[in-house]
Scaffold this motif. Structure first.
Motif, short mmCIF file in Angstrom:
data_model
loop_
_atom_site.label_atom_id
_atom_site.label_comp_id
_atom_site.label_asym_id
_atom_site.label_seq_id
_atom_site.Cartn_x
_atom_site.Cartn_y
_atom_site.Cartn_z
N CYS A 55 20.51 -60.18 -22.17
CA CYS A 55 21.98 -60.20 -22.07
C CYS A 55 22.49 -59.00 -21.27
CB CYS A 55 22.60 -60.24 -23.46
SG CYS A 55 22.34 -61.82 -24.31
N CYS A 66 26.34 -63.92 -22.15
CA CYS A 66 25.62 -64.86 -23.02
C CYS A 66 24.74 -65.85 -22.26
CB CYS A 66 26.64 -65.63 -23.87
SG CYS A 66 27.61 -64.57 -24.94
N LEU A 69 21.18 -66.74 -23.45
CA LEU A 69 21.06 -67.49 -24.69
C LEU A 69 20.81 -68.97 -24.43
CD1 LEU A 69 23.81 -65.71 -26.80
CD2 LEU A 69 21.36 -65.23 -26.69
#
Length: 127
Positions: A55, A66, A69
């Motif tokens: 990140c 993000c 992710l």
């Protein structure tokens, strides 16, 4: 010779060209994929908290914090490959999407550590 008070100051010393870090050669990464111990702080973060490092690198590169992710939610390391290939394009580093994909799948921590070292070096150099 009289200098007018509103005229700009005269430059007598030129800026130094000394560099403390080695500038990467055009077309190559500044470090190899397994040079993790070159920067122990990045290496430890990559080993102990890879999502945090990913990140951080994504944010430093100007992408959404993000974005990495997505690797957890998708069938493969799509964000790792995307950021690595974008970084190669931005800094004119040789390589291929296939190589990016293989490294992201089999050496995920080392890949993110290499990206972090590259960003750290590129951002510390004067433009």
């Amino acid at each position: 010779m009289m200098v007018h008070p509103s005229s700009p100051p005269v430059v007598t010393d030129q800026p130094s060209t000394a560099r403390f870090m080695v500038e990467p050669k055009n077309g190559t990464w500044s470090s190899r994929i397994f040079d993790c111990w070159d920067d122990k702080e990045i290496c430890c973060l990559g080993f102990w908290c890879l999502p945090c490092l990913a990140c951080q690198v994504s944010s430093m590169f100007g992408e959404c914090l993000c974005l990495p992710l997505l690797d957890i939610l998708s069938a493969g390391p799509v964000s790792s490959v995307a950021i690595r290939s974008s970084m190669r394009a931005k800094y004119h580093i040789q390589g291929s999407i296939a190589e990016d994909w293989l490294l992201a799948v089999f050496c995920s921590s080392c890949t993110w550590c290499q990206l972090a070292r590259e960003m750290k070096l590129r951002q510390s150099q004067p433009s």
